[in-house]
Motif scaffolding. Structure first.
Motif, PDB file in Angstrom:
ATOM      1  N   THR A  99       0.835  -1.201   0.000  1.00 44.04           N
ATOM      2  CA  THR A  99       0.000   0.000   0.000  1.00 44.04           C
ATOM      3  C   THR A  99       0.866   1.245   0.000  1.00 44.04           C
ATOM      4  N   LEU A 100       1.956   1.226   0.738  1.00 45.31           N
ATOM      5  CA  LEU A 100       2.852   2.377   0.773  1.00 45.31           C
ATOM      6  C   LEU A 100       3.480   2.629  -0.594  1.00 45.31           C
ATOM      7  N   TRP A 101       3.872   1.568  -1.284  1.00 42.51           N
ATOM      8  CA  TRP A 101       4.423   1.729  -2.631  1.00 42.51           C
ATOM      9  C   TRP A 101       3.360   2.285  -3.574  1.00 42.51           C
ATOM     10  N   LEU A 102       2.129   1.822  -3.425  1.00 44.73           N
ATOM     11  CA  LEU A 102       1.053   2.333  -4.276  1.00 44.73           C
ATOM     12  C   LEU A 102       0.771   3.810  -3.987  1.00 44.73           C
ATOM     13  N   LEU A 103       0.806   4.196  -2.719  1.00 45.90           N
ATOM     14  CA  LEU A 103       0.594   5.609  -2.372  1.00 45.90           C
ATOM     15  C   LEU A 103       1.718   6.471  -2.937  1.00 45.90           C
ATOM     16  N   HIS A 104       2.947   5.984  -2.851  1.00 45.11           N
ATOM     17  CA  HIS A 104       4.063   6.702  -3.470  1.00 45.11           C
ATOM     18  C   HIS A 104       3.836   6.840  -4.972  1.00 45.11           C
ATOM     19  N   TRP A 105       3.413   5.770  -5.619  1.00 43.76           N
ATOM     20  CA  TRP A 105       3.143   5.808  -7.047  1.00 43.76           C
ATOM     21  C   TRP A 105       2.062   6.841  -7.369  1.00 43.76           C
ATOM     22  N   LYS A 106       1.004   6.853  -6.572  1.00 41.45           N
ATOM     23  CA  LYS A 106      -0.108   7.774  -6.827  1.00 41.45           C
ATOM     24  C   LYS A 106       0.340   9.228  -6.763  1.00 41.45           C
ATOM     25  N   VAL A 107       1.068   9.601  -5.722  1.00 41.52           N
ATOM     26  CA  VAL A 107       1.431  11.010  -5.552  1.00 41.52           C
ATOM     27  C   VAL A 107       2.531  11.423  -6.527  1.00 41.52           C
ATOM     28  N   GLU A 119       7.272  16.084  -8.882  1.00 41.18           N
ATOM     29  CA  GLU A 119       7.558  16.148 -10.317  1.00 41.18           C
ATOM     30  C   GLU A 119       9.053  16.320 -10.569  1.00 41.18           C
ATOM     31  N   LEU A 120       9.651  17.256  -9.874  1.00 40.62           N
ATOM     32  CA  LEU A 120      11.064  17.533 -10.094  1.00 40.62           C
ATOM     33  C   LEU A 120      11.944  16.361  -9.686  1.00 40.62           C
ATOM     34  N   LEU A 121      11.789  15.911  -8.442  1.00 34.41           N
ATOM     35  CA  LEU A 121      12.776  15.001  -7.880  1.00 34.41           C
ATOM     36  C   LEU A 121      12.563  13.543  -8.272  1.00 34.41           C
ATOM     37  N   PHE A 122      11.333  13.160  -8.580  1.00 39.40           N
ATOM     38  CA  PHE A 122      11.139  11.785  -9.043  1.00 39.40           C
ATOM     39  C   PHE A 122      11.049  11.667 -10.562  1.00 39.40           C
ATOM     40  N   ASN A 123      10.553  12.699 -11.227  1.00 35.83           N
ATOM     41  CA  ASN A 123      10.320  12.572 -12.664  1.00 35.83           C
ATOM     42  C   ASN A 123      11.305  13.317 -13.553  1.00 35.83           C
ATOM     43  N   ARG A 124      12.059  14.252 -12.988  1.00 34.35           N
ATOM     44  CA  ARG A 124      12.996  15.022 -13.814  1.00 34.35           C
ATOM     45  C   ARG A 124      14.445  14.885 -13.386  1.00 34.35           C
ATOM     46  N   ASN A 241      13.701   0.950 -22.473  1.00 36.89           N
ATOM     47  CA  ASN A 241      14.285   2.182 -21.958  1.00 36.89           C
ATOM     48  C   ASN A 241      13.212   3.144 -21.444  1.00 36.89           C
ATOM     49  N   GLU A 242      12.063   3.205 -22.144  1.00 31.60           N
ATOM     50  CA  GLU A 242      10.980   4.080 -21.696  1.00 31.60           C
ATOM     51  C   GLU A 242      10.417   3.616 -20.360  1.00 31.60           C
ATOM     52  N   ALA A 243      10.212   2.325 -20.202  1.00 28.78           N
ATOM     53  CA  ALA A 243       9.689   1.807 -18.934  1.00 28.78           C
ATOM     54  C   ALA A 243      10.657   2.049 -17.796  1.00 28.78           C
ATOM     55  N   ALA A 244      11.953   2.044 -18.115  1.00 31.34           N
ATOM     56  CA  ALA A 244      12.968   2.192 -17.071  1.00 31.34           C
ATOM     57  C   ALA A 244      13.260   3.644 -16.725  1.00 31.34           C
ATOM     58  N   PHE A 245      13.174   4.555 -17.704  1.00 30.07           N
ATOM     59  CA  PHE A 245      13.698   5.901 -17.474  1.00 30.07           C
ATOM     60  C   PHE A 245      12.743   7.045 -17.798  1.00 30.07           C
ATOM     61  N   MET A 248       7.383   9.559 -15.281  1.00 30.70           N
ATOM     62  CA  MET A 248       6.237   8.857 -14.722  1.00 30.70           C
ATOM     63  C   MET A 248       6.237   7.362 -15.030  1.00 30.70           C
ATOM     64  N   GLY A 249       7.340   6.852 -15.550  1.00 35.84           N
ATOM     65  CA  GLY A 249       7.451   5.413 -15.762  1.00 35.84           C
ATOM     66  C   GLY A 249       7.799   4.698 -14.467  1.00 35.84           C
ATOM     67  N   PRO A 250       7.481   3.413 -14.350  1.00 38.05           N
ATOM     68  CA  PRO A 250       7.731   2.698 -13.090  1.00 38.05           C
ATOM     69  C   PRO A 250       9.198   2.628 -12.700  1.00 38.05           C
ATOM     70  N   GLY A 251      10.088   2.481 -13.680  1.00 34.58           N
ATOM     71  CA  GLY A 251      11.504   2.426 -13.344  1.00 34.58           C
ATOM     72  C   GLY A 251      11.996   3.703 -12.704  1.00 34.58           C
ATOM     73  N   ARG A 252      11.579   4.851 -13.251  1.00 34.79           N
ATOM     74  CA  ARG A 252      12.015   6.141 -12.725  1.00 34.79           C
ATOM     75  C   ARG A 252      11.355   6.452 -11.385  1.00 34.79           C
ATOM     76  N   VAL A 253      10.060   6.270 -11.291  1.00 36.02           N
ATOM     77  CA  VAL A 253       9.342   6.620 -10.063  1.00 36.02           C
ATOM     78  C   VAL A 253       9.818   5.786  -8.882  1.00 36.02           C
ATOM     79  N   PHE A 254      10.156   4.512  -9.131  1.00 37.53           N
ATOM     80  CA  PHE A 254      10.632   3.638  -8.060  1.00 37.53           C
ATOM     81  C   PHE A 254      12.151   3.606  -7.962  1.00 37.53           C
ATOM     82  N   ARG A 255      12.835   4.309  -8.877  1.00 35.39           N
ATOM     83  CA  ARG A 255      14.291   4.294  -8.931  1.00 35.39           C
ATOM     84  C   ARG A 255      14.817   2.848  -9.012  1.00 35.39           C
ATOM     85  N   MET A 256      14.234   2.083  -9.910  1.00 36.93           N
ATOM     86  CA  MET A 256      14.660   0.706 -10.133  1.00 36.93           C
ATOM     87  C   MET A 256      15.827   0.654 -11.118  1.00 36.93           C
TER      88      MET A 256
END
Length: 313
Positions: A99-107, A119-124, A241-245, A248-256
Motif C-alpha cells: 500500500t505504501l508503494w502504491l501511495l508513493h506511485w499515486k502522488v 515532479e522535479l525530484l522523481f520525474n525530472r 528504456n521508456e519503462a525504465a527511465f 512517470m514510468g515505473p523504473g524512474r518513479v521507483f528508482r529501479m
C-alpha cells in the motif's frame, strides 16, 4: 511516445505537514460512515481528533494520494480509496508495505495539479544525489517560467514536506516528530554534506538505486498498466528504456535499476495468459502489451500474492 502537456504545479496546500500514518485510515473510515470531516476543518477537528491545520493538510493529501475526492460539495472515497481503506478494504489500517508503494506511485504520478517537488525530484532529476539548494533553484526556475509568485519561505516549506515524507522523522514526541508512513520505503537517505559558497555546509541526499525487492510483482504490474494507460494510451509497443527511465514510468518513479525492470517484465511475459511480451528489435529491447488492463482490477492480485512474492524475491 509519452503524452506531453502544459502543467500547473502546486507548491502548497499541505500546511507544511507531511502525511501521517493514521490520517488516511481515519478519514476514510469517517467518510465510509457517511460523515464529511474534510469540507469544514472544524468538523474534522471533532471527528478526527486533529488540529485545524492538520485537517486542512489531510484534505490536501487524501486527494493527492488518490484516496478521496470532492464530488457535489462532499468528500467521497475514490474506487481506489474504497478498495484500500473501505469497510472491506484490502488494507484499512495501512499496514501492508505494498500500500505504501502504491501511495508513493499515486502522488508521484499525479496528473491533476501535481506537487512540484514530486515532479522535479522523481520525474525530472537525473543525478543520484541532490541538495536542498539545488532543488530550490529548480523551484525558483519553475516559478519564473510559469510567472507565478513563489516566496523563498514557501519553496523551502514545500521541499521540507517532501523530505519529511521520505526521511525518518526528527527526534522528539510531538506530532512534528512522527514519521511519514512513506519514510519506511527508504527511497531517500542522507549521505553527507557539501560546502556552500558562503562557507556553510548543507546536507546531501541520495536516492536508493538498488533493487526494490520490497515491491511485489503484482504491484509492479499494476503500475506498469497504470503508466501505459495514462502516458501511452494508443501504443502497443514501447522500448524497455521508456519503462525504465521515462517521466512517470515505473523504473524512474521507483528508482529501479534497468536490469530489474527488464527482469520483472520478462517474468510477467512468462506468466500464463501474459499481458506483456518482451521482444528484441533493432538491437533494443521492446515491450508489447497484448491487452489493456485497468489497474483497479489488479488490486486483489496484489494483496493475494504479496506475501508469496516477497518470500521469493
Amino acid at each position: 511516445m509519452a503524452k506531453t502537456m502544459q502543467q500547473e504545479y502546486r507548491f502548497g496546500g499541505h500546511q507544511t505537514f507531511a502525511l501521517r500514518i493514521a490520517w488516511l485510515p481515519k478519514a476514510a473510515a469517517a467518510i465510509e460512515r457517511g460523515e464529511d470531516p474534510l469540507s469544514n476543518p472544524l468538523d474534522g477537528v471533532i471527528s478526527l481528533g486533529l488540529g485545524k491545520n492538520m485537517v486542512e493538510a489531510l484534505r490536501c493529501w487524501i486527494d493527492a494520494y488518490g484516496v478521496a475526492t470532492k464530488v457535489g460539495g462532499r468528500w467521497s472515497l475514490t474506487a481506489f480509496g474504497r478498495a484500500m481503506f473501505g469497510l472491506h478494504g484490502h488494507d484499512p489500517f495501512l499496514e501492508d508495505q505494498q500500500t505504501l508503494w502504491l501511495l508513493h506511485w499515486k502522488v508521484a504520478t499525479l496528473h491533476t495539479a501535481p506537487f512540484f517537488a514530486w515532479e522535479l525530484l522523481f520525474n525530472r532529476w537525473n543525478e543520484p544525489t541532490f541538495s536542498a539548494s539545488a532543488a530550490l533553484r529548480a523551484f525558483a526556475q519553475e516559478a519564473e517560467r510559469t510567472q507565478r509568485p513563489l516566496s523563498p519561505v514557501s519553496a523551502k516549506q514545500h521541499l521540507d514536506v517532501w523530505l519529511h515524507t521520505y526521511l525518518p522523522g526528527r527526534s522528539g514526541r510531538s506530532e512534528e516528530a512522527l514519521d511519514s508512513p512513506l519514510s519506511s520505503l527508504r527511497l531517500i537517505r542522507q549521505v553527507g554534506t557539501r560546502e556552500l559558497a558562503e562557507g556553510r555546509n548543507e546536507q546531501v541526499y541520495a536516492f536508493d538505486l538498488d533493487v526494490k525487492a520490497g515491491i511485489s510483482q503484482a504491484t509492479f504490474e499494476y503500475c506498469l498498466h497504470d503508466w501505459w494507460n495514462n502516458e501511452l494510451e494508443h501504443e502497443e509497443t514501447v522500448t524497455l528504456n521508456e519503462a525504465a527511465f521515462s517521466r512517470m514510468g515505473p523504473g524512474r518513479v521507483f528508482r529501479m535499476p534497468e536490469a530489474e525492470v527488464r527482469e520483472r517484465i520478462s517474468a510477467l511475459s512468462g506468466e500464463k495468459n501474459a499481458n506483456f511480451e518482451l521482444l528484441e528489435s533493432l538491437n533494443q529491447m521492446m515491450i508489447r502489451r497484448k491487452r489493456r488492463r485497468e489497474p483497479q482490477a489488479l488490486l486483489s492480485k496484489i494483496y493475494a500474492n504479496s506475501s508469496e512474492d516477497l518470500a521469493n524475491a
